[in-house]
Design an enzyme around this catalytic site. Structure first.
Site, PDB file in Angstrom:
ATOM      1  N   LYS A 253      -4.038 -54.874  11.910  1.00  0.00           N
ATOM      2  CA  LYS A 253      -4.197 -53.423  11.809  1.00  0.00           C
ATOM      3  C   LYS A 253      -4.694 -52.852  13.141  1.00  0.00           C
ATOM      4  CE  LYS A 253      -4.938 -53.807   6.860  1.00  0.00           C
ATOM      5  NZ  LYS A 253      -5.898 -53.960   5.774  1.00  0.00           N
TER       6      LYS A 253
ATOM      7  N   GLN B  27     -12.221 -53.798   4.794  1.00  0.00           N
ATOM      8  CA  GLN B  27     -11.286 -54.859   4.398  1.00  0.00           C
ATOM      9  C   GLN B  27     -11.757 -55.545   3.118  1.00  0.00           C
ATOM     10  OE1 GLN B  27      -8.276 -55.536   5.955  1.00  0.00           O
ATOM     11  NE2 GLN B  27      -7.941 -56.881   4.202  1.00  0.00           N
TER      12      GLN B  27
ATOM     13  N   ASP C 251      -6.675 -45.750   2.900  1.00  0.00           N
ATOM     14  CA  ASP C 251      -6.060 -46.757   2.026  1.00  0.00           C
ATOM     15  C   ASP C 251      -5.656 -46.152   0.682  1.00  0.00           C
ATOM     16  OD1 ASP C 251      -5.834 -49.267   3.229  1.00  0.00           O
ATOM     17  OD2 ASP C 251      -7.963 -49.708   2.980  1.00  0.00           O
TER      18      ASP C 251
END
Ligand code: NAP
Length: 279
Positions: free
Chosen positions: A49, A93, A116
């Site tokens: 990412k 994460q 997200d």
């Protein structure tokens, strides 16, 4: 014989579009990436990412915390990032090491920076068709269907898996695109009977070799979301690729299918967040 949906090439195109759009902004967008612990898979995802951000002209701010970080410390960091003007998106994460509570952490991220699309507010917005951020993996799948001119309207879509991250939002997006959607899970009876009816079959179970040719209708579109390791440690999906390939009309490979698209949609969400913060 199936057409292989090239997620890698499509993701490169999406990231290129994001990079061009970023150049038109008065400042670089920023993504805060929080990694707790040393999980090797999470480290790989985070590095991926950060490299995507670099390619798109997005600044990434990395926060590496030890696995035994107290929850209050992690929440304090998230709250600081919520206020940080340089940060447009916050990515914590997952999975978090025990005993950290993922729900509490996600709920603490400002919905404005929840790139997200995991925060309950954004999930609710998604369900009523007013999402500001796209759920990365399912939106990546929809982008693939669009790019290959695969119609969804009126089609029988079967989604395997009902997780909050993949299965549920996938079913929502397919329904919003006028597909007729059935969601299956570990308690589904006569699963193969249902998958054989699918014009579009999306598998997000997480079990190698699960989808065999006898479970797939001739000419179906087969989207493999899963990322498993087979017996020799090689990355693979849920679909028994070699035997399903001749039967499908379109198929996604693993790797090189849905994975790169997930990351590209994340970049687009960061751009969306930055634009709204700059308004
Ligand atoms: P998850 O939370 O473990 O959910 C798995 C789902 O599969 C559950 O709903 C489960 O049913 C269902 N399931 C398990 N065994 C089944 C069976 N035998 N028959 C039917 N359904 C079954 O996983 P996830 O986070 O959704 O991820 C799924 C897969 O996608 C994993 O391989 C993951 O690595 C991959 N993934 C890929 C990307 C990407 O970018 N490509 C992104 C996210 C995830 P129950 O609800 O009944 O337990």
């Amino acid at each position: 014989m199936a057409i292989v949906i090239d997620g890698k090439a499509l993701a490169a195109k999406v990231k290129d579009e994001v990079r061009h759009e970023v150049l038109t902004l008065p400042r670089r967008p920023g993504l805060a990436v929080v990694l707790v612990g040393e999980d090797p898979a999470s480290q790989v995802y985070v590095r991926g990412k950060e490299s995507d951000c670099a390619q798109c002209g997005i600044e990434s701010f990395g926060y590496r915390l030890p696995a035994d970080t107290p929850e209050e410390e992690l929440l304090a960091l998230v709250r600081r990032l919520n206020e940080d003007q340089r940060v447009d998106g916050i990515l914590v994460q997952l999975p978090l090491p025990a005993p950290l509570n993922e729900k509490v952490v996600i709920d603490t991220i400002s919905p404005d920076k929840d790139v997200d699309c995991f925060h309950p507010f954004n999930v609710g917005q998604l369900h009523i068709g007013q999402a500001r951020f796209a759920p990365c993996t399912p939106a990546g799948v929809m982008e693939m269907l669009r790019a290959y001119d695969i119609p969804v309207r009126g089609k029988r879509c079967v989604v395997l898996g009902r997780s909050n991250i993949v299965g549920k939002p996938m079913a929502v997006l397919l329904t919003q695109a006028d597909g007729t959607v059935t969601t299956c899970h570990s308690r589904t009876e006569d699963l193969a009977e249902i998958t054989r009816q699918a014009d579009i079959l999306v598998s997000a179970i997480g079990r190698a070799h699960f989808i065999t040719a006898d479970m797939v209708k001739e000419g179906a579109v087969v989207i493999d979301v899963a990322m498993n390791r087979n017996e020799s440690g090689k990355l693979c999906g849920d679909v028994e690729y070699d035997e399903v390939f001749p039967k499908a009309s379109y198929i996604t490979p693993v790797p090189g299918g849905v994975g790169p698209m997930t990351r590209a949609i994340l970049m687009r969400n960061i751009l969306t967040a930055a634009r709204s913060h700059l308004e």
